[in-house]
Scaffold this motif. Sequence first.
Motif, mmCIF file in Angstrom:
data_model
loop_
_atom_site.group_PDB
_atom_site.id
_atom_site.type_symbol
_atom_site.label_atom_id
_atom_site.label_comp_id
_atom_site.label_asym_id
_atom_site.label_seq_id
_atom_site.Cartn_x
_atom_site.Cartn_y
_atom_site.Cartn_z
ATOM 1 N N ILE A 73 0.831 -1.209 0.000
ATOM 2 C CA ILE A 73 0.000 0.000 0.000
ATOM 3 C C ILE A 73 0.869 1.264 0.000
ATOM 4 O O ILE A 73 0.527 2.263 -0.631
ATOM 5 C CB ILE A 73 -1.035 -0.010 1.149
ATOM 6 C CG1 ILE A 73 -2.104 1.059 0.872
ATOM 7 C CG2 ILE A 73 -0.377 0.152 2.489
ATOM 8 C CD1 ILE A 73 -3.370 0.869 1.661
ATOM 9 N N SER A 92 -1.773 7.045 11.202
ATOM 10 C CA SER A 92 -0.927 5.885 10.887
ATOM 11 C C SER A 92 0.408 5.955 11.629
ATOM 12 O O SER A 92 0.857 4.961 12.209
ATOM 13 C CB SER A 92 -0.686 5.776 9.385
ATOM 14 O OG SER A 92 -1.873 5.447 8.710
ATOM 15 N N VAL A 105 -6.362 -0.458 10.375
ATOM 16 C CA VAL A 105 -6.088 -1.682 9.630
ATOM 17 C C VAL A 105 -6.223 -1.482 8.122
ATOM 18 O O VAL A 105 -5.401 -1.954 7.355
ATOM 19 C CB VAL A 105 -7.052 -2.809 10.080
ATOM 20 C CG1 VAL A 105 -6.745 -4.110 9.380
ATOM 21 C CG2 VAL A 105 -6.992 -2.994 11.577
ATOM 22 N N ASP A 106 -7.239 -0.779 7.707
ATOM 23 C CA ASP A 106 -7.524 -0.691 6.281
ATOM 24 C C ASP A 106 -7.213 0.681 5.691
ATOM 25 O O ASP A 106 -7.627 1.001 4.602
ATOM 26 C CB ASP A 106 -8.995 -1.017 6.024
ATOM 27 C CG ASP A 106 -9.928 0.053 6.580
ATOM 28 O OD1 ASP A 106 -9.503 0.785 7.504
ATOM 29 O OD2 ASP A 106 -11.062 0.169 6.098
ATOM 30 N N ARG A 107 -6.466 1.513 6.406
ATOM 31 C CA ARG A 107 -6.244 2.886 5.966
ATOM 32 C C ARG A 107 -4.806 3.300 6.251
ATOM 33 O O ARG A 107 -4.276 3.019 7.310
ATOM 34 C CB ARG A 107 -7.205 3.816 6.697
ATOM 35 C CG ARG A 107 -7.067 5.270 6.300
ATOM 36 C CD ARG A 107 -8.177 6.084 6.916
ATOM 37 N NE ARG A 107 -9.470 5.663 6.410
ATOM 38 C CZ ARG A 107 -10.236 6.390 5.612
ATOM 39 N NH1 ARG A 107 -9.857 7.586 5.264
ATOM 40 N NH2 ARG A 107 -11.387 5.938 5.190
ATOM 41 N N ARG A 120 -9.147 4.453 -2.976
ATOM 42 C CA ARG A 120 -9.519 3.100 -2.544
ATOM 43 C C ARG A 120 -8.794 2.105 -3.447
ATOM 44 O O ARG A 120 -8.859 2.212 -4.673
ATOM 45 C CB ARG A 120 -11.022 2.912 -2.650
ATOM 46 C CG ARG A 120 -11.788 3.836 -1.729
ATOM 47 C CD ARG A 120 -13.271 3.571 -1.717
ATOM 48 N NE ARG A 120 -14.063 4.610 -1.124
ATOM 49 C CZ ARG A 120 -13.952 5.076 0.112
ATOM 50 N NH1 ARG A 120 -13.046 4.592 0.905
ATOM 51 N NH2 ARG A 120 -14.728 6.032 0.568
ATOM 52 N N THR A 121 -8.087 1.185 -2.817
ATOM 53 C CA THR A 121 -7.354 0.163 -3.557
ATOM 54 C C THR A 121 -7.760 -1.198 -3.006
ATOM 55 O O THR A 121 -8.333 -1.282 -1.913
ATOM 56 C CB THR A 121 -5.826 0.329 -3.406
ATOM 57 O OG1 THR A 121 -5.420 -0.189 -2.136
ATOM 58 C CG2 THR A 121 -5.394 1.782 -3.542
ATOM 59 N N TYR A 123 -5.924 -3.071 -1.600
ATOM 60 C CA TYR A 123 -5.037 -3.299 -0.456
ATOM 61 C C TYR A 123 -5.338 -2.369 0.714
ATOM 62 O O TYR A 123 -4.646 -2.390 1.718
ATOM 63 C CB TYR A 123 -3.581 -3.145 -0.910
ATOM 64 C CG TYR A 123 -3.277 -4.094 -2.039
ATOM 65 C CD1 TYR A 123 -2.925 -5.410 -1.795
ATOM 66 C CD2 TYR A 123 -3.406 -3.676 -3.357
ATOM 67 C CE1 TYR A 123 -2.703 -6.295 -2.827
ATOM 68 C CE2 TYR A 123 -3.177 -4.555 -4.402
ATOM 69 C CZ TYR A 123 -2.831 -5.863 -4.133
ATOM 70 O OH TYR A 123 -2.610 -6.750 -5.164
ATOM 71 N N GLY A 124 -6.357 -1.542 0.581
ATOM 72 C CA GLY A 124 -6.748 -0.610 1.620
ATOM 73 C C GLY A 124 -6.928 0.787 1.054
ATOM 74 O O GLY A 124 -6.710 1.025 -0.130
ATOM 75 N N VAL A 125 -7.314 1.693 1.934
ATOM 76 C CA VAL A 125 -7.567 3.073 1.537
ATOM 77 C C VAL A 125 -6.331 3.908 1.849
ATOM 78 O O VAL A 125 -5.740 3.775 2.918
ATOM 79 C CB VAL A 125 -8.787 3.632 2.300
ATOM 80 C CG1 VAL A 125 -9.007 5.102 1.987
ATOM 81 C CG2 VAL A 125 -10.034 2.822 1.971
#
Length: 180
Positions: A73, A92, A105-107, A120-121, A123-125
């Motif tokens: 990411i 982060s 977790v997703d950002r 938005r991918t 693999y996460g945002v």
Amino acid sequence: MKQLDTIKALKELDEAGCYVFSKTELRNLVFPNESKSSFERSLERLVVSGLLDRAARGVYINPNAKSFDSYVIERIAKALRPGEYNYISLESALSEYGAISQIPVDRLTVVTTGRKGLMRTPYGVIEFTHTEKRPSKIIGQIKRVLNRPLRIASKALAWSELKRVGRNTSMVNQGAVNNE
């Protein structure tokens, strides 16, 4: 370009540790002699055949790469804002320093000298937050981590940027922030 030649080129790039590419990089590294329309068709065929995945607009991944790592990411973020200063900051960074109990977790929160945006991918945002600071003012407050594609803001910088952009500061452990 023939598919076997493309597979060979992607394998050589993988051996060099490259598996995330901007569209421009792919054109220059794998398809330098193709016309624009031919390149576009080749790129679409590679995506359909599964040799490349579209991670974001203009960014592709070799899903079969042996060099695929946990920084995918970050590599996508770097490819999305080429030529800009991009570094991990805000939630982060503070989470990595243990100053925030929740782990995003997703950002991934990235501060950039480029434009802001939310990407938005698969693999996460990736959340890009723009800074007006000149690179000369930033460079002393961000650090490089071995083998990591993006630099990371110091605790003090991440904290000041979190306040500057008006984010929720109630989840931050002040004791952990002040213990630089």
